[in-house]
Design an enzyme around this catalytic site. Sequence first.
Site, PDB file in Angstrom:
ATOM      1  N   ALA A 139     -16.813  12.737  -5.723  1.00 31.52           N
ATOM      2  CA  ALA A 139     -16.182  13.825  -4.960  1.00 31.52           C
ATOM      3  C   ALA A 139     -15.481  14.822  -5.874  1.00 31.52           C
ATOM      4  CB  ALA A 139     -15.192  13.228  -3.963  1.00 31.52           C
ATOM      5  N   CYS A 171      15.329   1.120  13.629  1.00 28.10           N
ATOM      6  CA  CYS A 171      14.693   2.408  13.940  1.00 28.10           C
ATOM      7  C   CYS A 171      15.766   3.483  13.904  1.00 28.10           C
ATOM      8  CB  CYS A 171      14.067   2.354  15.331  1.00 28.10           C
ATOM      9  SG  CYS A 171      13.631   3.973  15.988  1.00 28.10           S
ATOM     10  N   ARG A 220       0.841  -1.208   0.000  1.00 31.55           N
ATOM     11  CA  ARG A 220       0.000   0.000   0.000  1.00 31.55           C
ATOM     12  C   ARG A 220       0.872   1.253   0.000  1.00 31.55           C
ATOM     13  NH1 ARG A 220      -5.187  -0.077  -0.808  1.00 31.55           N
ATOM     14  NH2 ARG A 220      -5.633   1.439   0.798  1.00 31.55           N
ATOM     15  N   HIS A 273      -6.442   8.088  11.654  1.00 31.28           N
ATOM     16  CA  HIS A 273      -6.110   6.653  11.533  1.00 31.28           C
ATOM     17  C   HIS A 273      -4.642   6.436  11.169  1.00 31.28           C
ATOM     18  CE1 HIS A 273     -10.622   5.580  10.683  1.00 31.28           C
ATOM     19  NE2 HIS A 273     -10.387   5.819  11.942  1.00 31.28           N
ATOM     20  N   VAL A 287      -5.101   7.221   5.129  1.00 31.74           N
ATOM     21  CA  VAL A 287      -3.692   7.110   5.527  1.00 31.74           C
ATOM     22  C   VAL A 287      -2.767   7.492   4.380  1.00 31.74           C
ATOM     23  CG1 VAL A 287      -4.037   5.478   7.410  1.00 31.74           C
ATOM     24  CG2 VAL A 287      -3.857   4.608   5.078  1.00 31.74           C
ATOM     25  N   CYS A 298       8.076   3.140  15.926  1.00 29.18           N
ATOM     26  CA  CYS A 298       8.940   2.191  16.621  1.00 29.18           C
ATOM     27  C   CYS A 298       8.276   1.729  17.911  1.00 29.18           C
ATOM     28  CB  CYS A 298      10.296   2.819  16.943  1.00 29.18           C
ATOM     29  SG  CYS A 298      11.387   1.674  17.797  1.00 29.18           S
TER      30      CYS A 298
HETATM   31  N1  APR Z   1     -16.714  10.113  -4.641  1.00 25.91           N
HETATM   32  C1  APR Z   1     -17.414  10.207  -3.462  1.00 25.91           C
HETATM   33  N2  APR Z   1     -17.656   9.135  -2.652  1.00 25.91           N
HETATM   34  C2  APR Z   1     -17.192   7.939  -3.086  1.00 25.91           C
HETATM   35  C3  APR Z   1     -16.477   7.770  -4.299  1.00 25.91           C
HETATM   36  C4  APR Z   1     -16.249   8.937  -5.097  1.00 25.91           C
HETATM   37  N3  APR Z   1     -15.594   8.881  -6.237  1.00 25.91           N
HETATM   38  N4  APR Z   1     -16.153   6.432  -4.444  1.00 25.91           N
HETATM   39  C5  APR Z   1     -16.664   5.806  -3.351  1.00 25.91           C
HETATM   40  N5  APR Z   1     -17.295   6.708  -2.536  1.00 25.91           N
HETATM   41  C6  APR Z   1     -17.955   6.469  -1.252  1.00 25.91           C
HETATM   42  C7  APR Z   1     -18.650   5.120  -1.168  1.00 25.91           C
HETATM   43  O1  APR Z   1     -19.986   5.255  -1.602  1.00 25.91           O
HETATM   44  C8  APR Z   1     -18.572   4.814   0.331  1.00 25.91           C
HETATM   45  O2  APR Z   1     -19.695   5.376   1.011  1.00 25.91           O
HETATM   46  O3  APR Z   1     -16.938   6.446  -0.274  1.00 25.91           O
HETATM   47  C9  APR Z   1     -17.303   5.565   0.779  1.00 25.91           C
HETATM   48  C10 APR Z   1     -16.116   4.687   1.080  1.00 25.91           C
HETATM   49  O4  APR Z   1     -16.436   3.899   2.188  1.00 25.91           O
HETATM   50  P1  APR Z   1     -15.377   2.870   2.813  1.00 25.91           P
HETATM   51  O5  APR Z   1     -14.762   2.091   1.745  1.00 25.91           O
HETATM   52  O6  APR Z   1     -16.101   2.159   3.894  1.00 25.91           O
HETATM   53  O7  APR Z   1     -14.226   3.808   3.405  1.00 25.91           O
HETATM   54  P2  APR Z   1     -14.226   4.679   4.751  1.00 25.91           P
HETATM   55  O8  APR Z   1     -15.597   5.142   5.105  1.00 25.91           O
HETATM   56  O9  APR Z   1     -13.189   5.709   4.608  1.00 25.91           O
HETATM   57  O10 APR Z   1     -13.744   3.574   5.835  1.00 25.91           O
HETATM   58  C11 APR Z   1     -13.602   3.983   7.169  1.00 25.91           C
HETATM   59  O11 APR Z   1     -12.695   1.871   7.780  1.00 25.91           O
HETATM   60  O12 APR Z   1     -11.463   0.204   6.951  1.00 25.91           O
HETATM   61  C12 APR Z   1     -11.454   1.189   7.871  1.00 25.91           C
HETATM   62  O13 APR Z   1      -9.687   2.463   8.798  1.00 25.91           O
HETATM   63  C13 APR Z   1     -10.356   2.193   7.605  1.00 25.91           C
HETATM   64  O14 APR Z   1     -10.456   4.597   7.512  1.00 25.91           O
HETATM   65  C14 APR Z   1     -11.120   3.428   7.147  1.00 25.91           C
HETATM   66  C15 APR Z   1     -12.456   3.268   7.820  1.00 25.91           C
END
Ligand code: APR
Length: 236
Positions: free
Chosen positions: A223, A140, A63, A113, A97, A121
Amino acid sequence: MSHIRNIVVLTGAGVSAESGIDTFREANDGRGGLWEQHRVEDVATPEAFARDPDLVLRFYDMRREAIQTKQPNPAHEALARLDREWDGDLLIVTQNVDDLHERAGARRILHMHGEHLNAWCTACDVRCRWTGTLIDRPACPACGEAALRPDVVWFGEMPYEMDRIFAALREADLFVSIGTSGAVYPAAGFVQNAAALGARTLELNLERSQGSHWFDETRLGPAGRIVPAWVDEMLQ
Ligand code: APR
């Protein structure tokens, strides 16, 4: 808009999706989100790291390398513009992240996060910038111990700077949530905290999130299109 001075913006994986970074759940390209490709229990918990550190370190090395090949998109750029031009308080709280907000120029930002480009470390508790790999157990830079782990908050661990986040929510006139599914707490609860403290709440997302019903307003779309439009509105 005249009465709005203090803004808290929460961003999630959706804000980086158009930069080619997988979201965690139901990516909209049929490949499934990151957690459909990898089991959380195998790569994103302290227990997983204790059980199979190589698997976890390799996952984050992959990643960390990948995000350095990506570029900020118009949503990151619009939020960086808001950061530059908004003379009220602004705090961008990101669950992400990656470093795309900063590479777009945002400065008033907090990674709740953690960050891929930091290593932590576990021997001397120092965090340091790290763009390479950790699989070979490098020393480290501060204490020399081979005890570095990804500086990412795993499931079951406390997110960072919660006091600073709640202090900003207490002062907020407007809370905006961008590109997050509302699946993970405590971030998913910020809208209720903000509303209870009197802030107006706005959701900008590709589809309705699990917490949509808590928001005063929801705008749907990618977005890269709806965030610049919202920032133009705020700065006009
Ligand atoms: N524009 C706007 N929104 C979008 C787009 C886009 N191009 N593509 C996807 N999305 C939306 C999806 O509809 C969904 O609601 O973004 C959201 C992504 O959701 P997740 O994949 O669940 O990500 P997130 O909400 O950031 O996850 C929260 O979960 O896995 C843990 O720590 C990790 O920070 C993360 C946390």
